[in-house]
Design an enzyme around this catalytic site. Structure first.
Site, PDB file in Angstrom:
ATOM      1  N   GLY B 212       0.799  -1.232   0.000  1.00 20.60           N
ATOM      2  CA  GLY B 212       0.000   0.000   0.000  1.00 20.60           C
ATOM      3  C   GLY B 212       0.823   1.268   0.000  1.00 20.60           C
ATOM      4  N   GLY B 213       2.105   1.181  -0.374  1.00 17.43           N
ATOM      5  CA  GLY B 213       2.978   2.351  -0.394  1.00 17.43           C
ATOM      6  C   GLY B 213       2.572   3.401  -1.416  1.00 17.43           C
ATOM      7  N   GLU B 214       1.613   3.056  -2.286  1.00 15.52           N
ATOM      8  CA  GLU B 214       1.099   4.032  -3.248  1.00 15.52           C
ATOM      9  C   GLU B 214      -0.008   4.870  -2.615  1.00 15.52           C
ATOM     10  OE1 GLU B 214       2.355   1.008  -4.409  1.00 15.52           O
ATOM     11  OE2 GLU B 214       3.874   2.423  -5.101  1.00 15.52           O
ATOM     12  N   ASN B 282       8.829   1.865  -1.654  1.00  9.68           N
ATOM     13  CA  ASN B 282       8.987   3.289  -1.967  1.00  9.68           C
ATOM     14  C   ASN B 282       8.400   4.215  -0.901  1.00  9.68           C
ATOM     15  OD1 ASN B 282       6.352   2.214  -3.361  1.00  9.68           O
ATOM     16  ND2 ASN B 282       6.018   4.383  -2.972  1.00  9.68           N
ATOM     17  N   ASP B 327      10.946   0.094  -5.477  1.00 14.31           N
ATOM     18  CA  ASP B 327      10.835  -0.666  -4.231  1.00 14.31           C
ATOM     19  C   ASP B 327      11.991  -1.654  -4.058  1.00 14.31           C
ATOM     20  OD1 ASP B 327       8.242   0.276  -3.566  1.00 14.31           O
ATOM     21  OD2 ASP B 327       7.328  -1.188  -4.894  1.00 14.31           O
ATOM     22  N   ARG B 352      15.481  -3.486  -7.871  1.00 11.78           N
ATOM     23  CA  ARG B 352      14.626  -2.872  -8.892  1.00 11.78           C
ATOM     24  C   ARG B 352      15.317  -1.665  -9.550  1.00 11.78           C
ATOM     25  NH1 ARG B 352       8.246  -2.646  -7.323  1.00 11.78           N
ATOM     26  NH2 ARG B 352       7.614  -0.906  -8.624  1.00 11.78           N
TER      27      ARG B 352
END
Lengths: 300, 552
Positions: B212-214, B282, B327, B352
């Site tokens: 859920g880092g977005e 992120n 990430d 990444r």
């Protein structure tokens, strides 16, 4: 389900409350909050406008009201919808709404012309998602959904609706001579190039003219040209339909579907020149192009 | 007891002792039978033994090290061309876009498999027929979980299976019936949280992370009691105000509370050091950074945590102040190798951001960082372990947000010291835009234009001592398939076009391939023995396919 007057008033009320709350003196004004405020205020303005607009529409026909985007005539709606789109939708559908083929996310600029959908259907898809697919339902307010509809309308691919005004009969014979071997129109013709039924409604006259004059400038996926030489020495030209590390699937220039194992080929060259010939003005004058396009439009 | 001290009594005494021995062994037998009937299931010691029992695959990577390297050799370089499908299992669901990303677990001839949208099954490993299935009734207002409705597998301990959910819960199942034993909320899914990883199970803990880092979320790693479901500890990946690491953020509790740092890929474990290694994602917002100057710890980092209490032992940040959604949610690979002439316990990492790293896993010391993609961003990691950035995006494109590689498993081949991973070559332009910062709504902070014409993929083998490319096999598009190796000199990999393939690990020669019919996306193979036959299993789309050299 579509947006109703009741929904809209409820939405706008909600947004106003929210804005009032945020504007309260006790709230710490972080940059984020200030920004939120700005957006909410815009929403509020839009919602108020649209409520008025809808109220007018309601008198002209209560039944049709549901299929009409209440923000249709508000230029700010598409802008606000664009911001929402970039934040919420672009990861899958691309920043330009043209889809990402590698994850099967469709090109939304073609939504109206391909699916011949109306605004209220697009509204429903955005809000409820598509069952059985990865497209989820979204928690947008109805006003926000209409903003997204407005945005998508603004980037939708559109062609020409007015009569092109060329000689349809001459266009028909030119098409039969020059185009029909590779292109299909209303079920008749070849398959090496794209089906041109209804093409004038989807592409501008300029775009179609460019495609005729410089077909290699922009070749669509699934029409990329290839030349290969088989183990027996046969040279085959065609368009690439799909490809993996070991095999390639093409339609050859005789319009046969053929597949080859890459390891069996003597040569495999991905060409830069489209299989579509360049129609210079010497071959097909601007007036003749106009006739062909008029024929395409008339046949629609 | 005096039994050890020698004979002291007469015949009667001897009889008594014999009799007692019989009773003892009888009791032991009964206990064994009871336990067999009870089906006690695999213990922590069994998981520790990793690949020793070829009829088991008990944790995501097969063992705690994350190497995904099996000792099985029945299928080898000479006969792999004869590999053929022996069964397929289809989910019967219609998920489009993202299907299986799971690693099935195997015990006692039964595969335990999770699917997208929190479906799960128990399947006969010999025939692909199912014993039970489960589907979670998910709410219809999922947040992050709606956009990535996937699951990467069960964790297993004894008779319990553990699975995380798209509405951010941890569930325990009875593995025989599929019945739910308990479930615990990890976080409020309506704020943007979800969970997709395979839980990491230790002797007395189930370790999970969060997605859920977005969204405006704050990442964490949690440890739960496998029996009671009580939470034992939590490590927050974004420090609180005043805590260590908070100096790398603006002095604003609201920004820290929504700093992102998802932990959505399971970690690895070193039982000797009692350390858990876990990657962090992120910072939030992804692309827009005006409101978050600083390195933003512990985003885009590896953290090493004490398994007992979740305390941070060390960290290393791969991408300080990330603005590209790179990430560090990858499988940490733990290897004991000779490094520059000395035995060393290292951690290998294909990130990444397009770099391959070697770290000392005891101390976190940076040992090596070399690029494994052609795309330019930084071309060098300085001696201090920080990247030297050459292109911040102003000089042409960067690797896209899906990265130079991603969460799908790499594999380590001991002896040859090769790190084998799927690399992606891409070209993207990032356009940051201040986001609305609305709780419960995704908050990327801009958009990314990806040049579809400039994309390809490759399976690459890197020399871990130099990061040099030893061999590669190229794919026509950027690829998302994982890797498994076996001691027979084989690497198994999947591609975006749906091929499942075997390669000679020494030179990258393709020895066998099979078109599964759907892209292999985020998943990697497993292998096991049953009835003297070696199986290789790969998930693709909504199908699992099992391969062997002959019919079972």
């Amino acid at each position: 389900m579509v947006c109703s007057l009741w929904h809209l008033i409820r939405c706008s009320g909600f947004e106003v409350d929210q804005a009032d709350q945020l504007a309260g003196p006790k709230k710490k004004q972080t940059r984020a909050n200030r920004n939120k405020n700005k957006i909410i205020v815009t929403l509020q303005g839009l919602a108020t406008n649209s409520a008025l607009l809808l109220a007018l529409t309601v008198f002209s026909g209560l039944l049709q009201a549901q299929a009409i985007n209440p923000l249709e005539n508000d230029p700010r709606a598409a802008r606000a919808g664009g911001s929402l789109f970039r934040a919420q939708c672009a990861t899958c559908h691309g920043a330009d709404a043209r889809g990402i083929s590698t994850i099967d996310a469709p090109d939304l600029t073609l939504m109206w012309v391909q699916g011949s959908r109306n605004d209220s259907e697009v509204f429903t898809i955005i809000r409820d998602g598509i069952a059985g697919s990865i497209m989820p339902p979204h928690g947008f307010t109805d006003t926000e959904v209409w903003m997204l509809v407005s945005y998508l309308r603004s980037v939708a691919v559109t062609g020409t609706m007015e009569p092109i005004g060329g000689d349809v009969e001459r266009g028909a014979s030119l098409f039969a001579e020059q185009c029909a071997r590779c292109h299909r129109l209303d079920g008749v013709g070849g398959s090496l190039g794209p089906d041109l039924s209804g093409i004038t409604a989807r592409r501008s006259i300029d775009a179609l003219l460019n495609a005729l004059r410089e077909p290699s400038a922009n070749i669509a996926r699934r029409y990329k040209p290839v030349t290969l030489v088989t183990a027996s020495g046969e040279t085959v030209q065609g368009t690439i339909k799909s490809e993996d590390a070991f095999s390639i699937q093409i339609m050859d220039s005789e319009q046969a579907l053929r597949a080859f194992m890459k390891a069996d080929l003597r040569q495999l060259n991905k060409d830069v020149a489209s299989l579509m010939p360049e129609f210079s003005a010497a071959i097909l004058s601007d007036a003749e192009v106009n006739d062909v396009l008029s024929y395409l439009q008339a046949e629609r | 007891m005096d039994e050890q001290t020698g004979y002291r009594g007469g015949i009667a005494d001897m009889r008594r002792r014999l009799c007692r021995a019989w009773i003892f062994s009888g009791l032991a037998l009964l206990a064994a039978m009871a336990s067999a009937q009870d089906g006690a299931g695999p213990s922590y010691e069994d998981i520790l033994r990793g690949f020793e029992d070829p009829e088991r695959w008990l944790t995501y990577s097969g063992d705690y090290s994350g190497k995904r390297h099996s000792p099985l050799t029945q299928i080898d370089r000479d006969n792999v061309a004869e590999l053929r499908p022996v069964w397929t299992f289809q989910t019967g669901t219609t998920t489009r876009g993202r299907g299986f990303e799971t690693t099935p677990l195997l015990d006692d001839g039964v595969l335990y498999v999770t699917g997208s949208n929190n479906y799960a099954w128990a399947i006969d490993a010999r025939t692909g027929r199912s014993f039970w299935s489960y589907r979670r009734n998910l709410p219809n207002d999922l947040t992050y979980g709606a956009s990535a409705p996937v699951n990467r597998g069960f964790g297993m301990l004894g008779n319990r299976l553990f699975m995380v959910t798209l509405d951010a819960h941890l569930m325990a199942f009875d593995r025989r019936s599929g019945d739910v034993l308990w479930e615990r909320e990890l976080a409020d899914y309506q704020l943007g949280y979800a969970a997709t990883l395979a839980p990491l199970v230790l002797d007395d803990k189930v370790i999970v992370g969060i997605s859920g880092g977005e969204y405006q979320t704050r990442g964490f790693i949690d440890a739960f009691d496998p029996v009671s479901g009580e939470r034992i500890w939590r490590f927050n990946t974004i420090p609180g105000p005043g805590e260590a690491g908070s100096e790398t953020w603006p002095d604003d509790p609201a920004i820290l509370a929504a700093g992102g740092g998802g932990t959505w890929m399971n970690g690895s474990y070193d039982p000797d050091l009692n350390l858990i290694y876990w990657g962090v994602g992120n910072p939030n917002p992804d692309y827009y950074d005006e409101n978050r100057p600083g390195d933003n710890l512990y985003t885009n980092s590896i953290v090493a945590l004490d398994a007992n209490n979740g305390e941070l032992r060390w960290h290393y940040q791969f991408t300080p102040h990330d603005v590209n959604d790179w990430d560090a949610n990858q499988v940490p690979v733990l290897a004991d190798i000779e490094w520059r002439g000395e035995p060393r316990r290292v951690l290998l990492w294909g990130n990444r951001n397009g770099f391959f790293y070697v770290l000392d896993r005891v101390t976190g010391e940076f040992l090596l960082g070399e690029p494994f993609t052609a795309t330019t961003w930084a071309r060098e990691i300085g001696a201090d372990g920080r990247p030297i950035i050459l292109n911040d995006g102003s000089q042409g494109c960067l690797p896209d947000p899906w990265g130079g590689t991603n969460f799908y498993p790499p594999s380590f081949y001991p002896g040859l010291d090769l790190f084998i991973l799927t690399a992606r070559e891409t070209c993207a332009t990032y356009v940051p835009e201040e986001p609305a910062n609305t709780r419960g709504q995704s908050n990327f902070g801009g958009t990314v234009f990806i040049d579809a014409e400039q994309g390809s993929g490759a399976l690459r083998a890197l020399d871990i001592h130099s990061g040099d490319l030893v061999w590669e096999f190229t794919y026509p598009s950027p690829t998302f398939g994982g890797v498994m190796t076996t001691a027979a000199g084989l690497a198994f990999a999947g591609d975006h076009e749906g091929n499942f393939m075997a390669f000679d690990v020494e030179n990258g020669e393709n020895l066998w391939h099979y078109q599964t019919g759907s892209r292999i996306w985020g998943a990697a193979a497993i292998t096991y023995m049953l009835d003297g036959l070696q199986y290789v299993l790969i998930p693709s789309g909504t199908t699992l396919t099992a391969f062997a050299l002959r019919a079972p």
